[in-house]
Design an enzyme around this catalytic site. Structure first.
Site, PDB file in Angstrom:
ATOM      1  N   MET A 164       0.848  -1.196   0.000  1.00 55.04           N
ATOM      2  CA  MET A 164       0.000   0.000   0.000  1.00 55.04           C
ATOM      3  C   MET A 164       0.885   1.247   0.000  1.00 55.04           C
ATOM      4  O   MET A 164       0.440   2.339   0.350  1.00 55.04           O
ATOM      5  CB  MET A 164      -0.941  -0.021   1.211  1.00 55.04           C
ATOM      6  CG  MET A 164      -1.887  -1.229   1.151  1.00 55.04           C
ATOM      7  SD  MET A 164      -3.443  -0.980   2.017  1.00 55.04           S
ATOM      8  CE  MET A 164      -2.849  -0.735   3.671  1.00 55.04           C
ATOM      9  N   LEU A 192       6.705   3.025   1.503  1.00 52.56           N
ATOM     10  CA  LEU A 192       7.607   1.875   1.586  1.00 52.56           C
ATOM     11  C   LEU A 192       8.730   2.089   2.599  1.00 52.56           C
ATOM     12  O   LEU A 192       9.255   3.188   2.757  1.00 52.56           O
ATOM     13  CB  LEU A 192       8.210   1.601   0.203  1.00 52.56           C
ATOM     14  CG  LEU A 192       7.179   1.298  -0.890  1.00 52.56           C
ATOM     15  CD1 LEU A 192       7.879   1.041  -2.225  1.00 52.56           C
ATOM     16  CD2 LEU A 192       6.280   0.135  -0.528  1.00 52.56           C
ATOM     17  N   GLY A 196      11.128  -2.999   5.419  1.00 50.24           N
ATOM     18  CA  GLY A 196      10.384  -4.268   5.402  1.00 50.24           C
ATOM     19  C   GLY A 196       9.907  -4.608   3.997  1.00 50.24           C
ATOM     20  O   GLY A 196      10.039  -5.754   3.525  1.00 50.24           O
ATOM     21  N   HIS A 197       9.354  -3.602   3.309  1.00 48.01           N
ATOM     22  CA  HIS A 197       8.913  -3.842   1.930  1.00 48.01           C
ATOM     23  C   HIS A 197      10.099  -4.189   1.033  1.00 48.01           C
ATOM     24  O   HIS A 197      10.011  -5.057   0.157  1.00 48.01           O
ATOM     25  CB  HIS A 197       8.246  -2.582   1.359  1.00 48.01           C
ATOM     26  CG  HIS A 197       6.967  -2.201   2.036  1.00 48.01           C
ATOM     27  ND1 HIS A 197       6.836  -1.056   2.778  1.00 48.01           N
ATOM     28  CD2 HIS A 197       5.768  -2.817   2.088  1.00 48.01           C
ATOM     29  CE1 HIS A 197       5.604  -0.968   3.245  1.00 48.01           C
ATOM     30  NE2 HIS A 197       4.935  -2.029   2.857  1.00 48.01           N
ATOM     31  N   GLY A 248       4.726 -10.207   4.089  1.00 47.36           N
ATOM     32  CA  GLY A 248       5.518 -10.209   5.313  1.00 47.36           C
ATOM     33  C   GLY A 248       4.848 -10.996   6.432  1.00 47.36           C
ATOM     34  O   GLY A 248       3.619 -11.031   6.545  1.00 47.36           O
ATOM     35  N   GLN A 282      -2.935 -12.598   7.612  1.00 47.56           N
ATOM     36  CA  GLN A 282      -3.197 -12.281   6.201  1.00 47.56           C
ATOM     37  C   GLN A 282      -2.620 -13.368   5.287  1.00 47.56           C
ATOM     38  O   GLN A 282      -3.247 -13.783   4.312  1.00 47.56           O
ATOM     39  CB  GLN A 282      -2.577 -10.916   5.890  1.00 47.56           C
ATOM     40  CG  GLN A 282      -2.543 -10.541   4.429  1.00 47.56           C
ATOM     41  CD  GLN A 282      -2.143  -9.090   4.198  1.00 47.56           C
ATOM     42  OE1 GLN A 282      -2.958  -8.188   4.330  1.00 47.56           O
ATOM     43  NE2 GLN A 282      -0.895  -8.836   3.848  1.00 47.56           N
ATOM     44  N   SER A 291       4.402   0.935   7.934  1.00 46.38           N
ATOM     45  CA  SER A 291       4.115   2.277   7.406  1.00 46.38           C
ATOM     46  C   SER A 291       3.431   3.116   8.474  1.00 46.38           C
ATOM     47  O   SER A 291       3.553   4.338   8.512  1.00 46.38           O
ATOM     48  CB  SER A 291       3.206   2.177   6.181  1.00 46.38           C
ATOM     49  OG  SER A 291       3.798   1.348   5.220  1.00 46.38           O
ATOM     50  N   ARG A 292       2.687   2.461   9.365  1.00 45.93           N
ATOM     51  CA  ARG A 292       1.957   3.199  10.411  1.00 45.93           C
ATOM     52  C   ARG A 292       2.888   3.732  11.506  1.00 45.93           C
ATOM     53  O   ARG A 292       2.457   4.566  12.302  1.00 45.93           O
ATOM     54  CB  ARG A 292       0.853   2.324  11.014  1.00 45.93           C
ATOM     55  CG  ARG A 292      -0.291   2.080  10.032  1.00 45.93           C
ATOM     56  CD  ARG A 292      -1.502   1.439  10.677  1.00 45.93           C
ATOM     57  NE  ARG A 292      -2.648   1.436   9.783  1.00 45.93           N
ATOM     58  CZ  ARG A 292      -3.007   0.407   9.008  1.00 45.93           C
ATOM     59  NH1 ARG A 292      -2.308  -0.710   9.023  1.00 45.93           N
ATOM     60  NH2 ARG A 292      -4.062   0.488   8.203  1.00 45.93           N
TER      61      ARG A 292
HETATM   62  O1  PAF Z   1      -0.300  -6.007   3.587  1.00 45.34           O
HETATM   63  C1  PAF Z   1      -0.689  -5.016   2.892  1.00 45.34           C
HETATM   64  O2  PAF Z   1      -0.012  -3.989   2.774  1.00 45.34           O
HETATM   65  C2  PAF Z   1      -2.040  -5.092   2.202  1.00 45.34           C
HETATM   66  O3  PAF Z   1      -2.972  -5.783   2.990  1.00 45.34           O
HETATM   67  C3  PAF Z   1      -1.964  -5.705   0.786  1.00 45.34           C
HETATM   68  C4  PAF Z   1      -1.511  -7.147   0.826  1.00 45.34           C
HETATM   69  C5  PAF Z   1      -0.998  -4.883  -0.058  1.00 45.34           C
HETATM   70  C6  PAF Z   1      -3.341  -5.662   0.121  1.00 45.34           C
HETATM   71  O4  PAF Z   1      -3.807  -4.365  -0.030  1.00 45.34           O
END
Ligand code: PAF
Length: 282
Positions: A30, A33, A36-37, A148, A154, A187-188
């Site tokens: 999302m 970045l 981690g990303h 991650g 998720q 990100s938060r």
């Molecule tokens: O983990 C995230 O950042 C979101 O849930 C994802 C997988 C990009 C879906 O919008």
């Protein structure tokens, strides 16, 4: 790096990669970045010929009182970071491109795995995640997709619908990237004041203590959860949403850690809700 903003553009790009016999990795994000990303991007880079990242703040996974509008958006800075790890293409659509007028199809993973932990706290969240990830995998024609461990639930949900819907993609889970002080990268974290950032260290510290107790022979789930609760309770700025352990990846309830177990927490530090977890290997 190619910047793709339309459904047609990503479909054409993926088709041309496939025609050349190339394997494709997808890393959905999302945006906003962080390291981690980039760890996910590097893992993807190692495994496939082509890496496609997506940067899309997905409206369908946010509840009405959540932070969809406030969620950090910094696409130019994101592109620089993606280029630094040799990503081939980024998909960055407008919400109306993904959900045009008349859109009404959703992927809903039913059953226990979506009704606990973050699913209990955020009704509709996993329906939005499952829907957008299905669309992204489909559009990118990915062979491999990367997520991650911080969002371990998720990953279980995504693996469930990938299997149930016979989607031909392999789901990779990459370990949590942490700052040197232990804070899980998110990100938060950018919402936190200096004081809150300091307070947020209690999340990883509490999990570390439970992990140490487990290494020393404590296997009772309630005892391990209590160790985490006690440590979190010492931090005045921390408010617990949940502290729960479940078998992983099944997310079945258990009393003793006699199989791989996810010890997961969600904690509000001020107004910011943070999650973290550890997997205890039996
Ligand atoms: O983990 C995230 O950042 C979101 O849930 C994802 C997988 C990009 C879906 O919008």
């Amino acid at each position: 790096m190619k910047i793709l903003t339309t459904i047609e553009a990503i479909q054409n790009y993926a088709t041309s990669c496939k025609t050349q016999g190339k394997t494709i990795a997808l890393v959905p994000t999302m945006g906003a970045l962080h390291e981690g990303h980039l760890t996910l991007m590097r893992a993807a880079r190692k495994k496939c010929d082509i890496v496609i990242a997506s940067v899309f703040v997905n409206p369908t996974q946010f509840g009405p009182n959540e932070d969809y509008d406030a969620y950090p958006r910094q696409f130019e800075a994101d592109c620089e970071k993606l280029e630094s790890v040799a990503v081939d293409a980024v998909f960055h659509p407008e919400p109306t491109e993904m959900y045009p007028e008349g859109y009404c199809t959703y992927v809903n993973v039913e059953g226990d795995i979506t009704h606990k932990l973050c699913g209990a706290q955020r009704p509709g969240h996993f329906r939005g995640v499952a829907t957008v990830v299905t669309k992204l995998i489909n559009l990118s024609r990915a062979d491999e997709a990367f997520f991650g461990q911080k969002d371990a639930q998720q990953v279980t949900v995504i693996r469930r619908f990938v299997e149930d819907l016979n989607i031909n993609v392999h789901i990779n889970m990459v370990p949590i990237a942490r700052e040197e002080n232990g804070l899980a990268r998110s990100s938060r974290n950018s919402y936190l004041s200096t004081e809150e950032k300091n307070a947020a260290l209690v999340l990883s510290r509490s999990l570390k203590q439970a992990k140490a107790a487990f290494s020393q022979g404590e296997t009772e789930v309630t005892a391990l959860e209590n160790i985490v609760r006690q440590e979190l309770g010492k931090e005045p700025l921390a408010h617990i949403d949940y502290v729960k352990a479940y078998a992983y990846p099944s997310l079945k309830p258990l009393k003793q850690v006699n199989e791989d177990t996810l010890l997961a927490i969600a904690v509000k530090i001020g107004k910011t809700r943070l999650i973290d977890n550890v997997i205890l290997s039996a």
